[in-house]
Design an enzyme around this catalytic site. Structure first.
Site, PDB file in Angstrom:
ATOM      1  N   ALA A  10      61.681  41.458  78.715  1.00 22.96           N
ATOM      2  CA  ALA A  10      62.004  40.732  79.952  1.00 22.96           C
ATOM      3  C   ALA A  10      60.784  40.111  80.626  1.00 22.96           C
ATOM      4  CB  ALA A  10      62.730  41.665  80.917  1.00 22.96           C
ATOM      5  N   SER A  11      59.697  39.931  79.896  1.00 19.91           N
ATOM      6  CA  SER A  11      58.522  39.296  80.518  1.00 19.91           C
ATOM      7  C   SER A  11      58.646  37.781  80.563  1.00 19.91           C
ATOM      8  CB  SER A  11      57.233  39.685  79.778  1.00 19.91           C
ATOM      9  OG  SER A  11      57.269  39.207  78.449  1.00 19.91           O
ATOM     10  N   ASP A  60      56.715  48.715  72.563  1.00 21.99           N
ATOM     11  CA  ASP A  60      57.267  47.976  71.427  1.00 21.99           C
ATOM     12  C   ASP A  60      58.590  48.647  71.065  1.00 21.99           C
ATOM     13  OD1 ASP A  60      57.928  46.994  68.925  1.00 21.99           O
ATOM     14  OD2 ASP A  60      55.881  47.059  68.156  1.00 21.99           O
ATOM     15  N   VAL A  61      59.692  47.914  71.154  1.00 24.00           N
ATOM     16  CA  VAL A  61      61.003  48.530  70.888  1.00 24.00           C
ATOM     17  C   VAL A  61      61.126  49.043  69.452  1.00 24.00           C
ATOM     18  CG1 VAL A  61      62.258  47.255  72.683  1.00 24.00           C
ATOM     19  CG2 VAL A  61      62.097  46.287  70.370  1.00 24.00           C
ATOM     20  N   ASN A  86      67.575  42.856  74.570  1.00 31.12           N
ATOM     21  CA  ASN A  86      67.250  41.423  74.499  1.00 31.12           C
ATOM     22  C   ASN A  86      65.981  41.135  73.703  1.00 31.12           C
ATOM     23  OD1 ASN A  86      67.131  38.517  75.731  1.00 31.12           O
ATOM     24  ND2 ASN A  86      65.186  39.468  76.326  1.00 31.12           N
ATOM     25  N   TYR A 151      66.845  36.267  60.458  1.00 35.40           N
ATOM     26  CA  TYR A 151      67.324  36.289  61.846  1.00 35.40           C
ATOM     27  C   TYR A 151      68.859  36.372  61.898  1.00 35.40           C
ATOM     28  CZ  TYR A 151      67.541  34.672  66.762  1.00 35.40           C
ATOM     29  OH  TYR A 151      67.773  34.552  68.118  1.00 35.40           O
ATOM     30  N   ALA A 154      69.943  39.874  61.105  1.00 39.52           N
ATOM     31  CA  ALA A 154      69.716  40.780  62.230  1.00 39.52           C
ATOM     32  C   ALA A 154      70.760  40.559  63.327  1.00 39.52           C
ATOM     33  CB  ALA A 154      68.312  40.570  62.786  1.00 39.52           C
ATOM     34  N   LYS A 155      71.021  39.296  63.663  1.00 41.71           N
ATOM     35  CA  LYS A 155      71.919  39.018  64.787  1.00 41.71           C
ATOM     36  C   LYS A 155      73.381  39.300  64.426  1.00 41.71           C
ATOM     37  CE  LYS A 155      69.084  37.721  68.063  1.00 41.71           C
ATOM     38  NZ  LYS A 155      68.792  38.691  69.151  1.00 41.71           N
ATOM     39  N   ILE A 184      68.833  27.745  73.581  1.00 35.65           N
ATOM     40  CA  ILE A 184      68.401  27.939  74.965  1.00 35.65           C
ATOM     41  C   ILE A 184      66.909  27.598  75.071  1.00 35.65           C
ATOM     42  CG2 ILE A 184      68.300  29.596  76.879  1.00 35.65           C
ATOM     43  CD1 ILE A 184      71.179  29.140  75.756  1.00 35.65           C
TER      44      ILE A 184
HETATM   45  P1  NAP Z   1      60.989  34.652  74.399  1.00 40.13           P
HETATM   46  O1  NAP Z   1      60.957  33.703  75.531  1.00 40.13           O
HETATM   47  O2  NAP Z   1      60.038  34.457  73.263  1.00 40.13           O
HETATM   48  O3  NAP Z   1      60.815  36.146  74.983  1.00 40.13           O
HETATM   49  C1  NAP Z   1      60.829  37.241  74.114  1.00 40.13           C
HETATM   50  C2  NAP Z   1      60.629  38.512  74.897  1.00 40.13           C
HETATM   51  O4  NAP Z   1      60.767  39.622  73.984  1.00 40.13           O
HETATM   52  C3  NAP Z   1      59.263  38.642  75.532  1.00 40.13           C
HETATM   53  O5  NAP Z   1      59.426  39.279  76.788  1.00 40.13           O
HETATM   54  C4  NAP Z   1      58.508  39.566  74.579  1.00 40.13           C
HETATM   55  O6  NAP Z   1      57.506  40.355  75.224  1.00 40.13           O
HETATM   56  C5  NAP Z   1      59.634  40.463  74.130  1.00 40.13           C
HETATM   57  N1  NAP Z   1      59.377  41.147  72.868  1.00 40.13           N
HETATM   58  C6  NAP Z   1      59.143  40.606  71.654  1.00 40.13           C
HETATM   59  N2  NAP Z   1      58.965  41.573  70.742  1.00 40.13           N
HETATM   60  C7  NAP Z   1      59.084  42.748  71.400  1.00 40.13           C
HETATM   61  C8  NAP Z   1      59.000  44.100  71.024  1.00 40.13           C
HETATM   62  N3  NAP Z   1      58.746  44.452  69.742  1.00 40.13           N
HETATM   63  N4  NAP Z   1      59.183  45.060  71.950  1.00 40.13           N
HETATM   64  C9  NAP Z   1      59.415  44.718  73.240  1.00 40.13           C
HETATM   65  N5  NAP Z   1      59.520  43.461  73.653  1.00 40.13           N
HETATM   66  C10 NAP Z   1      59.344  42.480  72.748  1.00 40.13           C
HETATM   67  O7  NAP Z   1      62.435  34.695  73.702  1.00 40.13           O
HETATM   68  P2  NAP Z   1      63.886  34.295  74.252  1.00 40.13           P
HETATM   69  O8  NAP Z   1      64.208  32.954  73.721  1.00 40.13           O
HETATM   70  O9  NAP Z   1      63.999  34.578  75.698  1.00 40.13           O
HETATM   71  O10 NAP Z   1      64.775  35.324  73.414  1.00 40.13           O
HETATM   72  C11 NAP Z   1      65.292  36.521  73.988  1.00 40.13           C
HETATM   73  C12 NAP Z   1      66.409  37.046  73.088  1.00 40.13           C
HETATM   74  O11 NAP Z   1      67.440  36.050  73.006  1.00 40.13           O
HETATM   75  C13 NAP Z   1      65.969  37.306  71.647  1.00 40.13           C
HETATM   76  O12 NAP Z   1      66.643  38.451  71.167  1.00 40.13           O
HETATM   77  C14 NAP Z   1      66.437  36.085  70.912  1.00 40.13           C
HETATM   78  O13 NAP Z   1      66.656  36.348  69.550  1.00 40.13           O
HETATM   79  C15 NAP Z   1      67.728  35.788  71.649  1.00 40.13           C
HETATM   80  N6  NAP Z   1      68.219  34.419  71.522  1.00 40.13           N
HETATM   81  C16 NAP Z   1      67.452  33.376  71.954  1.00 40.13           C
HETATM   82  C17 NAP Z   1      67.956  32.082  71.810  1.00 40.13           C
HETATM   83  C18 NAP Z   1      67.197  30.867  72.278  1.00 40.13           C
HETATM   84  O14 NAP Z   1      67.650  29.750  71.983  1.00 40.13           O
HETATM   85  N7  NAP Z   1      66.082  31.035  72.976  1.00 40.13           N
HETATM   86  C19 NAP Z   1      69.224  31.875  71.238  1.00 40.13           C
HETATM   87  C20 NAP Z   1      69.945  32.962  70.810  1.00 40.13           C
HETATM   88  C21 NAP Z   1      69.445  34.238  70.973  1.00 40.13           C
HETATM   89  P3  NAP Z   1      55.940  39.878  75.371  1.00 40.13           P
HETATM   90  O15 NAP Z   1      55.954  38.385  75.453  1.00 40.13           O
HETATM   91  O16 NAP Z   1      55.501  40.576  76.614  1.00 40.13           O
HETATM   92  O17 NAP Z   1      55.212  40.378  74.165  1.00 40.13           O
END
Ligand code: NAP
Length: 240
Positions: A10-11, A60-61, A86, A151, A154-155, A184
């Protein structure tokens, strides 16, 4: 003490929007992230300005021991009402070129990450006979996308986990659902935006993190009290 929501990853991006949205719904927040301490501190102060508390829980999850060490002492005091799984990332490449790490790290963060955190919280939620778990899946896990075999695996796995766990926990009033976002605008997708993508989306635009958060907020609200085991798409119509 009001309701607590734990959001992983959630950062920034979707997780950040979910944390701020749930704080707006009067949840206190346990905010997990992996590495971006300054972004997390900023969100913490935004949440506190909204009148809610925010506990930063970086780990780290994928690291079972870190999950255990961080959450055990917190769970002795309080049990979150909502868990949003998430945290995640993509490592896109064609299957023939995929390195072992591209495969294992993507499955690790989405599937083992879900397992470690949920395995820790779910028994507490069951005992309290209330709770909401929302897993952030993806359109990719519903349709399959070339260049994303890791991916998509996983999803899609997360959708199976959502349905099985929903059946296990329903009698204890712990509701488990998945949200499947489409395309997104976040740091994960910034390098991907192109006219080709937009043409494929019936609404002809990308989505905002807040639009995903809106769906999660609904699933964590009293309005969603008879919804479990569902996959709710937030995708501008790209998959129906
Ligand atoms: P993002 O902006 O890159 O943010 C990812 C977040 O996950 C960051 O807060 C990061 O933390 C954290 N993270 C990564 N690896 C981690 C770990 N091992 N342990 C704990 N935290 C971890 O990504 P997002 O686009 O918001 O994606 C969020 C979720 O939505 C993901 O599961 C992604 O697959 C899913 N999703 C995204 C989209 C899209 O279009 N963006 C579409 C479908 C699904 P730090 O940065 O602090 O390291």
């Amino acid at each position: 003490m009001g309701k607590i929501a734990l959001i992983t990853g959630a950062s920034k991006g979707i997780g950040r929007a979910i944390a701020l949205g749930l704080a707006g719904d009067k949840f206190d927040i346990w905010l997990n992230y992996k590495s971006d301490h300054s972004a997390a501190e900023k969100i913490k102060s935004e949440i506190e300005q909204m009148g809610q508390s925010c506990t930063l829980i970086p780990f780290d999850v994928c690291d079972a021991q870190a999950v255990e060490d961080t959450l055990s002492p917190l769970l002795e005091e309080n049990v979150p009402y909502a868990l949003i799984n998430n945290a995640g990332f993509a490592r896109d490449t064609l299957f023939g070129l995929m390195a072992n790490d591209d495969w294992s790290q993507v499955l690790d963060v989405h599937l083992n990450g879900f397992y470690h955190v949920t395995r820790k919280l779910a028994p507490h939620m069951q005992r309290q006979r209330k709770g909401r778990i929302v897993n952030i899946s993806s359109t990719s896990g519903q349709t399959g996308v070339p260049g994303q075999v890791n991916y998509c695996t996983a999803k899609a796995g997360l959708i199976g986990a959502t349905k099985a766990l929903a059946k296990e926990l329903a009698k204890r009033n712990v509701l488990v659902n998945a949200v499947a976002p489409g395309f997104i605008e976040t740091s994960m997708t910034e390098h991907l935006i192109s006219d080709d993508y937009l043409k494929a989306i019936p609404m002809a635009r990308t989505g905002k993190s807040e639009e995903v958060a809106g769906c999660v907020r609904f699933l964590c609200s009293d309005m969603a009290s008879y919804i479990t085991g569902q996959v709710i798409a937030v995708n501008g119509g790209i998959y129906m």
